[in-house]
Every structure is written in structure tokens, then in C-alpha cells.
Design a protein around this motif. Structure first.
Motif, PDB file in Angstrom:
ATOM      1  N   PHE A 130       0.805  -1.219   0.000  1.00 10.36           N
ATOM      2  CA  PHE A 130       0.000   0.000   0.000  1.00 10.36           C
ATOM      3  C   PHE A 130       0.841   1.274   0.000  1.00 10.36           C
ATOM      4  N   ILE A 131       2.152   1.103  -0.158  1.00 11.91           N
ATOM      5  CA  ILE A 131       3.052   2.265  -0.166  1.00 11.91           C
ATOM      6  C   ILE A 131       3.609   2.450  -1.577  1.00 11.91           C
ATOM      7  N   PRO A 132       3.305   3.562  -2.247  1.00 14.92           N
ATOM      8  CA  PRO A 132       3.809   3.775  -3.606  1.00 14.92           C
ATOM      9  C   PRO A 132       5.313   4.030  -3.611  1.00 14.92           C
ATOM     10  N   VAL A 133       5.924   3.800  -4.756  1.00 14.38           N
ATOM     11  CA  VAL A 133       7.372   3.980  -4.897  1.00 14.38           C
ATOM     12  C   VAL A 133       7.780   5.410  -4.541  1.00 14.38           C
ATOM     13  N   SER A 134       6.960   6.399  -4.901  1.00 15.75           N
ATOM     14  CA  SER A 134       7.301   7.803  -4.620  1.00 15.75           C
ATOM     15  C   SER A 134       7.383   8.095  -3.130  1.00 15.75           C
ATOM     16  N   LEU A 155      13.187   2.569 -14.742  1.00 10.98           N
ATOM     17  CA  LEU A 155      13.158   1.114 -14.649  1.00 10.98           C
ATOM     18  C   LEU A 155      11.748   0.609 -14.375  1.00 10.98           C
ATOM     19  N   VAL A 156      11.025   1.276 -13.486  1.00 10.12           N
ATOM     20  CA  VAL A 156       9.644   0.895 -13.193  1.00 10.12           C
ATOM     21  C   VAL A 156       8.781   1.036 -14.446  1.00 10.12           C
ATOM     22  N   ALA A 157       8.983   2.114 -15.186  1.00 16.40           N
ATOM     23  CA  ALA A 157       8.226   2.320 -16.418  1.00 16.40           C
ATOM     24  C   ALA A 157       8.504   1.214 -17.424  1.00 16.40           C
ATOM     25  N   LEU A 158       9.766   0.755 -17.478  1.00 23.55           N
ATOM     26  CA  LEU A 158      10.124  -0.354 -18.359  1.00 23.55           C
ATOM     27  C   LEU A 158       9.365  -1.617 -17.969  1.00 23.55           C
ATOM     28  N   PHE A 159       9.304  -1.906 -16.671  1.00 19.97           N
ATOM     29  CA  PHE A 159       8.604  -3.099 -16.200  1.00 19.97           C
ATOM     30  C   PHE A 159       7.118  -3.052 -16.543  1.00 19.97           C
ATOM     31  N   PHE A 160       6.496  -1.890 -16.299  1.00 15.93           N
ATOM     32  CA  PHE A 160       5.036  -1.843 -16.311  1.00 15.93           C
ATOM     33  C   PHE A 160       4.422  -0.938 -17.376  1.00 15.93           C
ATOM     34  N   GLY A 161       5.219  -0.148 -18.093  1.00 15.74           N
ATOM     35  CA  GLY A 161       4.663   0.744 -19.108  1.00 15.74           C
ATOM     36  C   GLY A 161       3.703   1.752 -18.519  1.00 15.74           C
ATOM     37  N   THR A 162       4.120   2.411 -17.430  1.00 12.66           N
ATOM     38  CA  THR A 162       3.176   3.154 -16.616  1.00 12.66           C
ATOM     39  C   THR A 162       3.131   4.660 -16.843  1.00 12.66           C
ATOM     40  N   GLY A 163       4.030   5.218 -17.655  1.00 14.67           N
ATOM     41  CA  GLY A 163       3.956   6.650 -17.936  1.00 14.67           C
ATOM     42  C   GLY A 163       3.976   7.494 -16.685  1.00 14.67           C
ATOM     43  N   ASN A 164       3.022   8.451 -16.578  1.00 12.60           N
ATOM     44  CA  ASN A 164       3.039   9.338 -15.418  1.00 12.60           C
ATOM     45  C   ASN A 164       2.442   8.689 -14.180  1.00 12.60           C
ATOM     46  N   GLN A 165       2.055   7.417 -14.260  1.00  9.14           N
ATOM     47  CA  GLN A 165       1.606   6.679 -13.084  1.00  9.14           C
ATOM     48  C   GLN A 165       2.778   6.032 -12.342  1.00  9.14           C
ATOM     49  N   THR A 166       3.981   6.127 -12.908  1.00  5.97           N
ATOM     50  CA  THR A 166       5.147   5.429 -12.365  1.00  5.97           C
ATOM     51  C   THR A 166       5.370   5.678 -10.875  1.00  5.97           C
ATOM     52  N   PRO A 167       5.287   6.919 -10.374  1.00  8.04           N
ATOM     53  CA  PRO A 167       5.544   7.122  -8.935  1.00  8.04           C
ATOM     54  C   PRO A 167       4.542   6.438  -8.023  1.00  8.04           C
ATOM     55  N   TYR A 168       3.395   6.028  -8.579  1.00  8.83           N
ATOM     56  CA  TYR A 168       2.324   5.485  -7.746  1.00  8.83           C
ATOM     57  C   TYR A 168       2.277   3.961  -7.726  1.00  8.83           C
ATOM     58  N   ILE A 169       3.276   3.323  -8.332  1.00  4.82           N
ATOM     59  CA  ILE A 169       3.340   1.872  -8.338  1.00  4.82           C
ATOM     60  C   ILE A 169       3.574   1.342  -6.930  1.00  4.82           C
ATOM     61  N   SER A 170       2.958   0.217  -6.615  1.00  4.40           N
ATOM     62  CA  SER A 170       3.150  -0.405  -5.305  1.00  4.40           C
ATOM     63  C   SER A 170       4.602  -0.845  -5.130  1.00  4.40           C
ATOM     64  N   SER A 171       5.200  -0.506  -3.994  1.00  3.14           N
ATOM     65  CA  SER A 171       6.585  -0.898  -3.707  1.00  3.14           C
ATOM     66  C   SER A 171       6.737  -2.411  -3.649  1.00  3.14           C
ATOM     67  N   ALA A 172       5.696  -3.104  -3.198  1.00  3.50           N
ATOM     68  CA  ALA A 172       5.762  -4.565  -3.105  1.00  3.50           C
ATOM     69  C   ALA A 172       5.877  -5.207  -4.474  1.00  3.50           C
ATOM     70  N   ILE A 173       5.208  -4.633  -5.474  1.00  7.56           N
ATOM     71  CA  ILE A 173       5.287  -5.195  -6.820  1.00  7.56           C
ATOM     72  C   ILE A 173       6.651  -4.933  -7.431  1.00  7.56           C
ATOM     73  N   LEU A 174       7.248  -3.771  -7.122  1.00  6.65           N
ATOM     74  CA  LEU A 174       8.613  -3.509  -7.580  1.00  6.65           C
ATOM     75  C   LEU A 174       9.564  -4.560  -7.018  1.00  6.65           C
ATOM     76  N   GLU A 175       9.406  -4.898  -5.748  1.00  8.07           N
ATOM     77  CA  GLU A 175      10.233  -5.942  -5.131  1.00  8.07           C
ATOM     78  C   GLU A 175      10.031  -7.283  -5.818  1.00  8.07           C
ATOM     79  N   ARG A 176       8.804  -7.584  -6.191  1.00  5.38           N
ATOM     80  CA  ARG A 176       8.504  -8.874  -6.817  1.00  5.38           C
ATOM     81  C   ARG A 176       9.236  -9.065  -8.144  1.00  5.38           C
ATOM     82  N   VAL A 177       9.328  -8.009  -8.953  1.00  4.18           N
ATOM     83  CA  VAL A 177       9.962  -8.178 -10.258  1.00  4.18           C
ATOM     84  C   VAL A 177      11.482  -8.323 -10.141  1.00  4.18           C
TER      85      VAL A 177
END
Length: 544
Positions: free
Chosen positions: A129-133, A153-175
Motif C-alpha cells: 500500500f506504499i507507492p514507490v514515490s 526502470l519501473v516504467a520499463l517493467f510496467f509501461g506506466t507513464g506518469n503513473q510510475t511514482p504510484y506503483i506499489s513498492s511490493a510489486i517492484l520488489e517482486r519483479v
């Protein structure tokens, strides 16, 4: 016999039981595969007669995806996952191929990042529940480190554009750390450890043709797959599911398909909605429960456009395409770092990125990405569309045109066409949030090969708070199951496993239960999205 409305991987599972299930699958478009499509291009001009569009390849950890390919007579092609971040300047460029000045600058942050990944892993329910930002300043990382290293790097994983800072930190750890999802090994000295192996997909249009034949033949007609048919609404009761559908107009192999037609009503015992969350809500409409509206309505989608082109000037303007010794780490050179010297030597001879990522100068949290399809996809080097050693056993080779099996240019394995002949693909992300930053108009119109709009799932932290943990509370209720990568994470492997899980809940066998590699993610998905374990006969070990 149980009547089920289903998706492709679910249909494959059901086809194992022709005496137990009667299944129909309706696909709105003329071709199966969703985002996994193939498009024809000019072979005389570009050295290959097609490109895979939308999905390029995957990690070898995608065990279920490659097990299906093998079952159908296809193979993935090994390719080194080289990435070029930023433009060709010492202040911006870095890569996983060789160390640069940027990597040296952020050395302390990079070393600390590995420890942070372990903390996130140990407290995953919290960091979901904690975003990368928010996570980066929490651990004392600089804004510059986030903008130069983490966000691209997060954008590369998920193709998230300006949503990149709001990605879940747990999912970043998973990849980075989950064996079923990870794309990279973390390195405390270079952030990304060397060049991981990726596997480029075979020709996807042929894969899905073979998939359809496999299902229809194995099921002996009990599974029916119909294209150019759209489901318009459903009505669920305690005893059945009523489905309304109609023909759609489309093209198949450049031939127009007749439609639209009159609406048809059918009755089923169970429904699998293998569609995007918003499409599922539109189909359910007033029939959606309060919980379904909350869980499905929480999924956010963005609109992206991909432009496939041959504009080398555009690529050189915004990315670093070729090895430049001036970009090397001066520190590693002065120290005569043995590993770095090997990487420099390798890069001088073999620097061929598949992915390019850059941040927009006016807002470094927003990203643009490009592919070099000539470097990525093996048909440009003369490899069979079935993959190395693939037989394409369900495809009629004698009746297929040559472009269905091989590219027209036979390039020796270790040689590549000049960059001027390469086919690139640039992705402009998040139309409503970033379009004012796009450099789309800089691509020469006469160099454009294809343009295609895509709907992309956002992996913002709210997705892991309001959708993922609640899927188990709507899956199986009201005679309905849900399938699609959006249920967890936007990966082809998740999409495949989600269909298997829905079919399994309805009594079908999991096709790859004898493979521990395949079963690992399936078991995790079944628990996370359905809240159940595999049946006792399919489990192994002390706690079966």
C-alpha cells in the motif's frame, strides 16, 4: 454436462474433458490473442514479413506460457535483454550492458537499494500500500536517484507513464526477487546484474491459430471458439447465466467479416469473463453486485499509442543506440576493474539494445519507451516463425505462404542489418496525463509503418489495495469467474494462469500439474485470486 462461457487458456484446460464440459468462447475481434498480435510488414524493405505487435517476449520464468508454446510446436528464441536508458550524455546515459558515470554517481544509493528490497519483502503486506514515490524518501533516497534510475526502470517493467511514482513498492520488489515474476537480478554495484536472458515469442498469429486447432481437436467439438462475436450483456440467476451476443464487423487476413448481426440469447451454467475489468462491468451492467462494482471499478486504465517506424533520425535524437566509449565509467577504467573491462569489451562488439527508455526533460517522472524490433525479434535474422526447433504441428506448412514460416532475408546468426534498415517501435504513454509532452510529431510520416492504440492497466498502489486482495471475494460468486492479467499484474504469464485457475475452480484439470516450475505460479495465483488451494490429489509434500 456443464455449459461454460470461457477464455483461451480456460478453453485449453476444458478441452481435456470433452465428456464433462460444453464450452463456448466468444472473441469480439477477428483474431484471437488480445494484445498478442502479429502484423504484416514489407519484407523487401525491412528484411522480415511480419512483426509481433503488443507483446514481444518474456522472461524464461514464464513457465506456463512457454509450456503452451511447446505443446503447440513452438519455441521462444533466446535473446539478451539489453537496455539503454537516457540519451548519449554522461549525465543521462546508463545501461545494464556496461557501467557508466551515472551508475558511479548513484553507487551508495544502489548499494542501499538491495537492503531495502529485503525489507520490503519481509513486510510485503504493508508495502503493498506504499507507492514507490513515498518509499524512496522514506529510506533516504534522493529525488535524482528516483528520477534517473528507479522511475525509468519501473516504467520499463510496467509501461506506466506518469503513473510510475504510484506503483506499489511490493510489486517492484517482486519483479526483482520473485522467481515467477522477476526480470532482473539486482546488483549492488551496477543495479542491474549483467544481461538477463529473455525469450522472444514466435509468430503469435500462428500460435493462436494452432491453439484454436488444439482446443477444437482435443475437445472433439465440445469447445467452440467463435471470432467476431461480442457479448453485450448477461443476466445471472441462482440456476443459470443468460448471455446475449451479436456479430461484430472486422477483418481477418485483410478480408472483411460480415456483421453486425442480430442479437442472440444463450443459457449457460457458468461464466468466465476473460475481459478487462471495465469491459466486465459494462457487460454485467445492472447485474453487477455491490462488491463487483467496487473491485472491478477500482482498476484504472490508461490509453497509449505505439508507432512502429523506421525513423533512425528520431531514435538517434532521443536515445543512445550505439556504443560510445566516452560513456564508460572513468572510475572503473582508472581502477582497472576486471569485471568492468570485460563488460566494456563486450559492449564494444555487442551493444544492441532491445529497449530504450527516456524521461521527459520537463518532468522526469514521465517516460517514453522504444523497442528495436530488429534486434529483438528473430525473424529479422532468418529464424523460423515457429521458433528454433519448433514444428508448428497444428499449422499446415504446405498451404502457408513463405512469410508464415521464414523471413525473406537470410542474415547469418552473428550479423545484423544496418541501423538504417531497423524497425523500431515507440510507445507514447498515458494520453490524458502526458500527451502534451509527447514527441510523436517528430517521427517522419513517411517512416511510419503502423500506428495502434492500446488500453493499458495502471499498476498504482490502489490496485493492490482495492482490487487484488478482494478478487477472491468475487471469483466464483454469482456463477462468475474472472480471468485476465489485470487481476494481479500486467504480464502474459498472469493472463494465461488466470484462465487455468478459473477452469480449475470449475473442475477442469490443470494441464501442467506435473511441472513444478509451472505449478508454482499457478498455486500462488489460485490462493491470491481465488482464496483456495489446489485439490489434495494435485498437491505434494508434508502439508498436502
Amino acid at each position: 454436462m456443464l455449459r461454460v462461457f470461457s477464455g483461451m487458456s480456460a478453453a485449453l484446460a476444458f478441452s481435456q474433458h470433452p465428456d464433462r464440459f460444453e464450452v463456448k468462447l466468444y472473441e469480439r475481434s477477428a483474431n484471437l490473442g488480445g494484445m498478442a498480435t502479429s502484423e504484416a510488414i514489407d519484407s523487401a524493405k525491412y528484411g522480415a514479413s511480419y512483426v509481433n505487435d503488443g507483446v514481444q517476449g518474456g522472461s524464461p520464468a514464464f513457465a506456463n506460457t512457454f509450456a503452451i508454446f511447446e505443446k503447440l510446436g513452438f519455441q521462444g528464441s533466446e535473446v539478451g535483454f539489453q537496455i539503454s536508458f537516457g540519451r548519449d550524455s554522461q549525465e543521462e546515459f546508463w545501461s545494464n550492458v556496461f557501467p557508466s558515470e551515472v551508475i558511479d554517481k548513484f553507487g551508495p544509493d544502489i548499494k542501499k537499494f538491495g537492503k531495502v528490497l529485503k525489507i520490503i519483502k519481509s513486510m510485503e503486506p504493508v508495502f503493498a500500500f506504499i507507492p514507490v514515490s513515498k518509499m524512496l524518501p522514506m529510506f533516504g533516497f534522493s529525488q535524482d536517484f528516483g528520477e534517473r534510475i528507479v522511475y525509468p526502470l519501473v516504467a520499463l517493467f510496467f509501461g506506466t507513464g506518469n503513473q510510475t511514482p504510484y506503483i506499489s513498492s511490493a510489486i517492484l520488489e517482486r519483479v526483482f526477487m520473485d522467481p515467477s515474476m522477476k526480470l532482473f537480478e539486482y546488483s549492488s554495484s551496477s543495479f542491474l546484474a549483467s544481461i538477463p536472458e529473455m525469450r522472444a515469442f514466435p509468430r503469435l498469429s500462428l500460435v493462436y491459430e494452432a491453439w484454436k486447432k488444439e482446443v477444437e481437436e482435443k475437445s472433439n467439438g465440445s469447445v467452440s471458439i467463435v471470432t467476431c462475436r461480442e457479448v453485450t450483456q448477461v443476466k445471472r440467476t441462482r440456476k443459470s447465466v443468460t448471455v446475449w451476443s451479436r456479430k461484430t464487423r472486422g477483418t481477418n487476413n485483410d478480408q472483411e467479416v460480415e456483421g453486425p448481426g442480430t442479437e442472440m440469447m444463450e443459457e449457460f451454467d457458468q461464466l468466465i469473463l476473460a475481459v478487462d475489468a471495465d469491459a466486465a462491468l459494462n457487460i454485467l451492467n445492472q447485474d453487477a453486485s455491490w462488491m463487483e462494482k467496487r473491485v472491478l471499478g477500482n482498476v484504472k486504465y490508461l490509453w497509449d499509442i505505439t508507432i512502429t517506424h523506421n525513423d533512425l533520425d528520431y531514435m538517434k535524437k532521443y536515445y543512445c543506440l550505439e556504443y560510445d566509449p566516452s560513456l564508460r565509467s572513468k572510475k572503473r577504467l582508472e581502477e582497472r576493474d576486471e569485471e568492468a573491462l570485460k563488460q566494456f569489451d563486450f559492449a564494444e562488439k555487442n551493444f544492441r539494445p532491445l529497449y530504450y527508455v527516456r524521461s521527459y526533460p520537463s518532468d522526469k517522472t514521465k517516460i517514453e519507451m522504444s523497442f528495436d524490433l530488429t534486434n529483438y525479434q528473430p525473424q529479422f535474422k532468418g529464424e523460423s516463425a515457429y521458433g528454433p526447433g519448433g514444428s508448428g504441428r497444428h499449422n499446415e506448412r504446405d498451404e502457408s505462404p513463405s512469410e508464415d514460416t521464414h523471413s525473406d532475408r537470410k542474415v547469418p546468426k552473428d550479423e545484423y542489418p544496418p541501423l538504417s534498415d531497423h524497425v523500431f517501435q515507440t510507445i507514447f504513454l498515458d494520453k490524458h496525463g502526458s500527451e502534451e509532452l509527447w514527441t510523436r510529431d517528430d517521427i517522419a510520416k513517411d517512416k511510419v509503418i503502423l500506428e495502434k492504440w492500446w488500453k493499458q492497466q495502471s499498476h498504482r498502489w490502489q490496485h493492490y489495495a482495492g482490487t487484488v486482495p478482494w478478487m477472491m471475494w468475487i471469483n466464483g460468486r454469482n456463477r462468475t469467474h474472472y480471468a485476465g492479467a489485470w487481476t494481479i499484474l500486467n504480464m502474459h504469464e498472469i493472463a494465461v494462469v488466470s484462465g487455468f485457475a478459473a477452469a480449475y475452480r470449475l473442475g477442469a484439470e490443470y494441464p501442467f500439474k506435473d511441472s513444478e516450475e509451472c505449478k508454482r505460479l499457478f498455486t500462488l495465483y489460485l490462493g491470491a485470486s481465488h482464496g483456495v488451494r489446489m485439490r489434495s490429489g494435485d498437491r505434494q509434500g508434508l502439508f498436502k
